[in-house]
Enzyme design. Structure first.
Site, mmCIF file in Angstrom:
data_model
loop_
_atom_site.group_PDB
_atom_site.id
_atom_site.type_symbol
_atom_site.label_atom_id
_atom_site.label_comp_id
_atom_site.label_asym_id
_atom_site.label_seq_id
_atom_site.Cartn_x
_atom_site.Cartn_y
_atom_site.Cartn_z
ATOM 1 N N THR A 186 0.812 -1.210 0.000
ATOM 2 C CA THR A 186 0.000 0.000 0.000
ATOM 3 C C THR A 186 0.850 1.267 0.000
ATOM 4 O O THR A 186 1.893 1.300 0.638
ATOM 5 C CB THR A 186 -0.834 -0.005 1.301
ATOM 6 O OG1 THR A 186 -1.600 -1.194 1.298
ATOM 7 C CG2 THR A 186 -1.709 1.210 1.436
ATOM 8 N N VAL A 215 -11.722 -6.655 1.984
ATOM 9 C CA VAL A 215 -11.204 -5.307 2.201
ATOM 10 C C VAL A 215 -10.185 -5.387 3.332
ATOM 11 O O VAL A 215 -10.427 -6.033 4.353
ATOM 12 C CB VAL A 215 -12.347 -4.334 2.577
ATOM 13 C CG1 VAL A 215 -11.793 -2.972 2.981
ATOM 14 C CG2 VAL A 215 -13.326 -4.180 1.407
ATOM 15 N N GLY A 216 -9.052 -4.741 3.143
ATOM 16 C CA GLY A 216 -8.011 -4.754 4.174
ATOM 17 C C GLY A 216 -8.075 -3.530 5.067
ATOM 18 O O GLY A 216 -9.124 -2.901 5.237
ATOM 19 N N ASP A 217 -6.934 -3.169 5.612
ATOM 20 C CA ASP A 217 -6.872 -2.048 6.568
ATOM 21 C C ASP A 217 -6.884 -0.680 5.911
ATOM 22 O O ASP A 217 -7.260 0.314 6.540
ATOM 23 C CB ASP A 217 -5.579 -2.161 7.387
ATOM 24 C CG ASP A 217 -4.337 -2.057 6.483
ATOM 25 O OD1 ASP A 217 -4.321 -2.730 5.428
ATOM 26 O OD2 ASP A 217 -3.412 -1.306 6.816
ATOM 27 N N GLY A 238 1.202 -3.332 4.407
ATOM 28 C CA GLY A 238 1.399 -4.723 4.800
ATOM 29 C C GLY A 238 0.075 -5.448 4.903
ATOM 30 O O GLY A 238 -0.942 -4.996 4.364
ATOM 31 N N GLY A 240 -3.252 -6.352 5.785
ATOM 32 C CA GLY A 240 -4.307 -5.571 6.412
ATOM 33 C C GLY A 240 -5.018 -6.265 7.548
ATOM 34 O O GLY A 240 -5.405 -5.630 8.534
HETATM 35 N N1 GLY Z 1 -2.543 -3.082 3.441
HETATM 36 C C1 GLY Z 1 -3.237 -3.426 2.297
HETATM 37 C C2 GLY Z 1 -4.153 -4.542 2.439
HETATM 38 O O1 GLY Z 1 -3.928 -5.441 3.232
HETATM 39 O O2 GLY Z 1 -5.128 -4.576 1.733
#
Ligand code: GLY
Length: 324
Positions: A186, A215-217, A238, A240
């Site tokens: 990201t 969906v991640g962080d 990293g 999420g």
């Molecule tokens: N940090 C991005 C994701 O895990 O989607």
């Protein structure tokens, strides 16, 4: 579709909007005589000199921190060689590219979009959600429709190169989403403008070959990004899932509020994740953080993480300390 007709169609009357207080407050765009000017800077995850140069130039011209950060990351969102952000990002396991982003300004206003198809500049779209709707998050088809109503053009985000890589993956993957240290890089950017106001942006195509709808962080305020103008700001890159479980960026800002340095706060956030994983994990998580004094912190689980900063017309990329 014009804004009024979008609102009518969405059932959101103007009365609804008028009771939503902060979303209408635009971040300041001009210098104020009440506050001395300070040296602005832009800092971002990974080796992204063009992106921080763009943001740094915008800040030098007096743009506010949020607009500068959005301008910076938009370079990577358009960069077809970047396979983890924007157009050219790796698709989900169905072969569809879906993007996530969020923004947060110095007033605590924020906006996010999740799992958006066909729209390249999702960081800018997240700002539109913040400013033009009574909501904080729009997801999926609703976010795409909103983008179209605001004049964003639909694009095919899957490049021939990303399609080829996905086809090779699907051949040997057993359709099993993969976690490793490389497939979720990201771009998070934090900017401090000439007024000393902090804002941040986080934008990603998420985990490569993720399940549809994952969906991640990155678009989750507090996890992928958090800004408190009185304390500091933090952003994550990293895996999420691990950042969400510890609400990493909010945690870092709260640790700074309690008096820890940005560096010590990033280290504690990484250690909170590792406390749940007694063996050396095969995933990566990295944080960068800044405080109101301009101190910087950065830390990651594995080596290889870098950040890039533009300040006083100088751009440098730094290797970041890690646990392993
Ligand atoms: N940090 C991005 C994701 O895990 O989607």
């Amino acid at each position: 579709m014009k804004r009024r007709s979008f609102l009518d169609k969405s059932g959101l009357g103007l009365s609804t909007l008028l009771v939503a207080p902060k979303v209408w407050a635009e971040p300041k765009t001009t210098n104020s005589k009440n506050k001395p000017l300070v040296t602005p800077y832009a800092i971002a995850t990974w080796n992204v000199p063009e992106a921080v140069n763009l943001a740094g130039t915008a800040l030098e011209k007096g743009r506010n921190a949020l607009d500068a950060a959005i301008e910076g990351v938009s370079f990577e969102e358009s960069n077809l060689k970047n396979t983890t952000v924007g157009k050219g990002g790796a698709p989900d396991r169905e072969g569809t590219v879906t993007l996530d982003a969020c923004v947060m300004d110095h007033l605590g206003n924020c906006g996010a979009v999740m799992a958006v198809e066909q729209i390249t500049h999702v960081a800018s779209l997240a700002k539109e959600v913040m400013l033009k709707t009574p909501h904080v998050i729009l997801a999926g088809e609703g976010a795409r429709q909103f983008a179209l109503s605001e004049g964003y053009l639909p694009e095919n985000l899957l490049t021939p190169e990303s399609k080829k890589a996905w086809e090779a993956w699907i051949e040997k993957s057993n359709y099993s989403p993969q976690i490793n240290v490389e497939n979720h890089d990201t771009i998070g950017m934090l900017c401090s403008d000439q007024l000393g106001n902090l804002s941040g942006v986080c934008t990603t195509s998420g985990l490569a070959y993720k399940m549809k709808g994952r969906v991640g962080d990155s678009p989750v305020i507090g996890s992928g990004l958090f800004v408190d103008n009185e304390v500091g700001a933090a952003v994550a890159t990293g895996l999420g899932e691990e950042v969400i479980k510890t609400v990493g960026s909010f945690l870092i800002v709260e640790l700074m509020r309690q008096g820890k340095t940005p560096q010590a706060s990033c280290e504690e956030a990484i250690n909170r994740i590792l406390a749940k994983h007694p063996n050396k994990p095969d995933f990566q998580v990295c944080f960068i953080a800044v405080d109101t004094k301009g101190q910087i912190g950065a830390y990651s689980i594995h080596s290889g993480f870098t950040y890039t900063i533009n300040k006083e017309n100088k751009t440098t990329t730094q290797a970041v300390e890690s646990v392993f």
